[in-house]
Write a protein that holds these residues in place. Structure first.
Motif, PDB file in Angstrom:
ATOM      1  N   GLU A  93       0.673  -0.939   0.078  1.00  0.00           N
ATOM      2  CA  GLU A  93      -0.201  -0.061  -0.027  1.00  0.00           C
ATOM      3  C   GLU A  93       0.999   1.220  -0.196  1.00  0.00           C
ATOM      4  N   LEU A  94       2.325   1.637   0.543  1.00  0.00           N
ATOM      5  CA  LEU A  94       3.327   1.956   0.966  1.00  0.00           C
ATOM      6  C   LEU A  94       4.235   1.774  -0.437  1.00  0.00           C
ATOM      7  N   VAL A  95       4.774   2.317  -0.669  1.00  0.00           N
ATOM      8  CA  VAL A  95       6.880   2.035  -0.513  1.00  0.00           C
ATOM      9  C   VAL A  95       6.745   2.963  -0.563  1.00  0.00           C
ATOM     10  N   VAL A  96       8.246   3.313   0.519  1.00  0.00           N
ATOM     11  CA  VAL A  96       9.306   4.094   0.688  1.00  0.00           C
ATOM     12  C   VAL A  96      10.230   4.797   0.399  1.00  0.00           C
ATOM     13  N   PHE A  97      10.537   5.589  -0.132  1.00  0.00           N
ATOM     14  CA  PHE A  97      12.351   5.430  -0.650  1.00  0.00           C
ATOM     15  C   PHE A  97      12.737   6.219   0.278  1.00  0.00           C
ATOM     16  N   ASP A  98      13.705   5.292   0.352  1.00  0.00           N
ATOM     17  CA  ASP A  98      15.295   6.379   0.671  1.00  0.00           C
ATOM     18  C   ASP A  98      15.911   7.129  -0.413  1.00  0.00           C
ATOM     19  N   LEU A  99      16.411   8.077  -0.014  1.00  0.00           N
ATOM     20  CA  LEU A  99      16.888   9.699  -1.157  1.00  0.00           C
ATOM     21  C   LEU A  99      18.239   9.293  -1.515  1.00  0.00           C
ATOM     22  N   ASP A 100      19.154   9.620  -0.508  1.00  0.00           N
ATOM     23  CA  ASP A 100      20.983   9.362  -0.460  1.00  0.00           C
ATOM     24  C   ASP A 100      21.222   8.520  -0.848  1.00  0.00           C
ATOM     25  N   TRP A 119      18.913   7.810  -5.596  1.00  0.00           N
ATOM     26  CA  TRP A 119      19.505   8.674  -6.529  1.00  0.00           C
ATOM     27  C   TRP A 119      20.563   9.156  -6.062  1.00  0.00           C
ATOM     28  N   ASP A 120      21.131   9.103  -7.226  1.00  0.00           N
ATOM     29  CA  ASP A 120      23.150   8.785  -7.289  1.00  0.00           C
ATOM     30  C   ASP A 120      23.944   9.720  -6.266  1.00  0.00           C
ATOM     31  N   GLN A 121      23.362  10.542  -5.249  1.00  0.00           N
ATOM     32  CA  GLN A 121      23.912  11.743  -4.566  1.00  0.00           C
ATOM     33  C   GLN A 121      23.754  11.690  -3.388  1.00  0.00           C
ATOM     34  N   GLU A 122      24.475  12.373  -2.563  1.00  0.00           N
ATOM     35  CA  GLU A 122      24.541  12.406  -0.865  1.00  0.00           C
ATOM     36  C   GLU A 122      24.037  14.102  -1.120  1.00  0.00           C
ATOM     37  N   MET A 123      23.192  14.805  -0.625  1.00  0.00           N
ATOM     38  CA  MET A 123      22.336  16.039  -0.552  1.00  0.00           C
ATOM     39  C   MET A 123      23.715  16.807   0.558  1.00  0.00           C
ATOM     40  N   TYR A 124      24.054  16.437   1.463  1.00  0.00           N
ATOM     41  CA  TYR A 124      24.916  16.719   2.677  1.00  0.00           C
ATOM     42  C   TYR A 124      26.515  17.863   1.436  1.00  0.00           C
ATOM     43  N   THR A 125      27.267  16.412   0.349  1.00  0.00           N
ATOM     44  CA  THR A 125      27.867  17.500   0.104  1.00  0.00           C
ATOM     45  C   THR A 125      27.515  18.023  -1.000  1.00  0.00           C
ATOM     46  N   LEU A 126      26.399  18.565  -1.028  1.00  0.00           N
ATOM     47  CA  LEU A 126      26.346  19.944  -2.338  1.00  0.00           C
ATOM     48  C   LEU A 126      25.971  20.906  -1.803  1.00  0.00           C
ATOM     49  N   ILE A 162      22.515  15.639 -10.426  1.00  0.00           N
ATOM     50  CA  ILE A 162      21.748  14.628  -9.510  1.00  0.00           C
ATOM     51  C   ILE A 162      20.735  13.917  -9.884  1.00  0.00           C
ATOM     52  N   SER A 163      21.150  12.317  -9.860  1.00  0.00           N
ATOM     53  CA  SER A 163      19.905  11.346 -11.664  1.00  0.00           C
ATOM     54  C   SER A 163      19.349  10.653 -10.597  1.00  0.00           C
ATOM     55  N   LEU A 164      17.945  10.252 -10.561  1.00  0.00           N
ATOM     56  CA  LEU A 164      17.590   8.936 -10.481  1.00  0.00           C
ATOM     57  C   LEU A 164      18.184   7.475 -10.823  1.00  0.00           C
ATOM     58  N   HIS A 165      18.111   7.050 -10.299  1.00  0.00           N
ATOM     59  CA  HIS A 165      19.085   5.840 -10.475  1.00  0.00           C
ATOM     60  C   HIS A 165      17.767   4.501 -10.704  1.00  0.00           C
ATOM     61  N   LYS A 166      18.017   4.156 -12.118  1.00  0.00           N
ATOM     62  CA  LYS A 166      17.489   3.229 -12.863  1.00  0.00           C
ATOM     63  C   LYS A 166      16.555   2.773 -12.740  1.00  0.00           C
ATOM     64  N   GLY A 167      16.418   1.613 -11.057  1.00  0.00           N
ATOM     65  CA  GLY A 167      15.049   1.218 -10.823  1.00  0.00           C
ATOM     66  C   GLY A 167      14.861   2.139 -10.744  1.00  0.00           C
ATOM     67  N   SER A 168      14.488   3.072  -9.325  1.00  0.00           N
ATOM     68  CA  SER A 168      13.539   4.437  -9.537  1.00  0.00           C
ATOM     69  C   SER A 168      12.996   4.617 -10.431  1.00  0.00           C
ATOM     70  N   LEU A 169      13.566   4.865 -11.837  1.00  0.00           N
ATOM     71  CA  LEU A 169      12.675   5.276 -12.901  1.00  0.00           C
ATOM     72  C   LEU A 169      11.972   4.303 -13.154  1.00  0.00           C
ATOM     73  N   LEU A 170      12.414   3.052 -13.164  1.00  0.00           N
ATOM     74  CA  LEU A 170      11.885   2.317 -13.644  1.00  0.00           C
ATOM     75  C   LEU A 170       9.988   2.440 -12.674  1.00  0.00           C
ATOM     76  N   ALA A 171      10.903   2.141 -11.436  1.00  0.00           N
ATOM     77  CA  ALA A 171       9.490   2.547 -10.302  1.00  0.00           C
ATOM     78  C   ALA A 171       8.543   2.958 -10.794  1.00  0.00           C
ATOM     79  N   LEU A 172       8.894   4.149 -10.073  1.00  0.00           N
ATOM     80  CA  LEU A 172       7.925   5.759 -10.573  1.00  0.00           C
ATOM     81  C   LEU A 172       7.689   5.624 -11.513  1.00  0.00           C
TER      82      LEU A 172
END
Length: 286
Positions: free
Chosen positions: A71-78, A82-89, A120-130
């Protein structure tokens, strides 16, 4: 040393030691040559290998479940979604920082966002999932994010990127997740500023449980777990009283690939069916 490979046979001809410089070792020369000759030409980073497999035209190798779906898919971000760590930006991206390209054969859209010199780009599986979610392939499934971004600036960069990166041309991640799934309500838990913390099992998930009214045992969670075992923590701490089950979790240390996405759906379906495949506790889910 001379190495010849003929008809899958290896022949090594070693130069006599007297003909080598005094500071070289014959054994080292031979071993180095053999290692070079047998270095696999297809030795590449795992995530790059997955990337080539993920084209929407080449998913036949994945055994995707027919449900039931979470019912709910929860994604971590960094380093997961996606392929970056936001704290480094350092720079909050805007529309002047977009990178366009092919969206998995769905047309040209925003495939990347620049924050300074970092993309910053989505990982391939993330784009496929969405994209599959956009096409409504998972009935009654909604999506949200749970990220323990280190700083307020990292949180702002992440939210800005979600509003720019596209799933299909003209539809951003934010449009799909916040706009369609939650009718404009931002249920995402991003950051670690109070009331959030670095421990997702103590803050992010209990808040999600309250806001979305989705049971823990109807959730599927993806996290890279490189800075702590968030998956393990959530599994142990976030359980439903009636079933003793919590979210199904999948670790993605190389980022979310198509194979991890399929693994998560299959694992969820098996866990659901282990509960007799019935909804006999649905009356308690609210």
């Amino acid at each position: 040393a001379t190495i010849n490979i003929d008809n899958n046979k290896l022949q090594i001809i070693v130069t006599p030691p007297s003909m080598l410089p005094s500071f070289l070792c014959t054994r080292s020369i031979v071993l180095l040559a053999v290692a070079s000759a047998f270095q696999p030409t297809n030795l590449i980073h795992r995530s790059s290998s997955i990337s080539r497999l993920v084209s929407s035209k080449n998913l036949s190798h994945l055994k995707m479940t027919k449900g039931p779906f979470p019912e709910l898919v929860v994604f971590d971000l960094d380093a997961c979604f996606w392929d970056q760590e936001m704290y480094t930006l350092s720079k909050i991206p805007d529309e002047s920082n977009i990178v366009t390209g092919d969206l998995n054969g769905r047309g040209e859209g925003v495939v990347g966002v620049m924050s300074g010199r970092s993309r910053i780009s989505l990982h391939k599986g993330s784009l496929l999932a969405l994209q599959s979610h956009h096409d409504k392939k998972y009935p009654n499934t909604k999506v949200c994010f749970a990220s323990s971004a280190d700083t307020p600036q990292a949180e702002r960069i992440g939210r800005a990127a979600l509003k720019l990166l596209e799933v299909v041309p003209g539809t951003t991640v934010w449009d799909l997740v916040v706009g369609r799934d939650w009718d404009g309500e931002d249920v995402n838990q991003i950051g670690r500023q109070p009331p959030l913390s670095a421990n997702k099992s103590a803050t992010h998930f209990p808040i999600l449980r309250e806001l979305t009214r989705v049971r823990y045992d109807r959730m599927l969670f993806f996290d890279d777990c490189q800075w702590g075992d968030h998956c393990g923590q959530v599994e142990r701490a976030c359980k439903e009283r009636e079933t003793g089950n919590g979210p199904v979790t999948i670790r993605t240390p190389f980022g979310l690939g198509a194979e991890e996405w399929a693994e998560g759906l299959n694992k969820y379906a098996k866990n659901f069916q282990a509960l007799d495949g019935s909804d006999n506790y649905d009356i308690k889910k609210r």
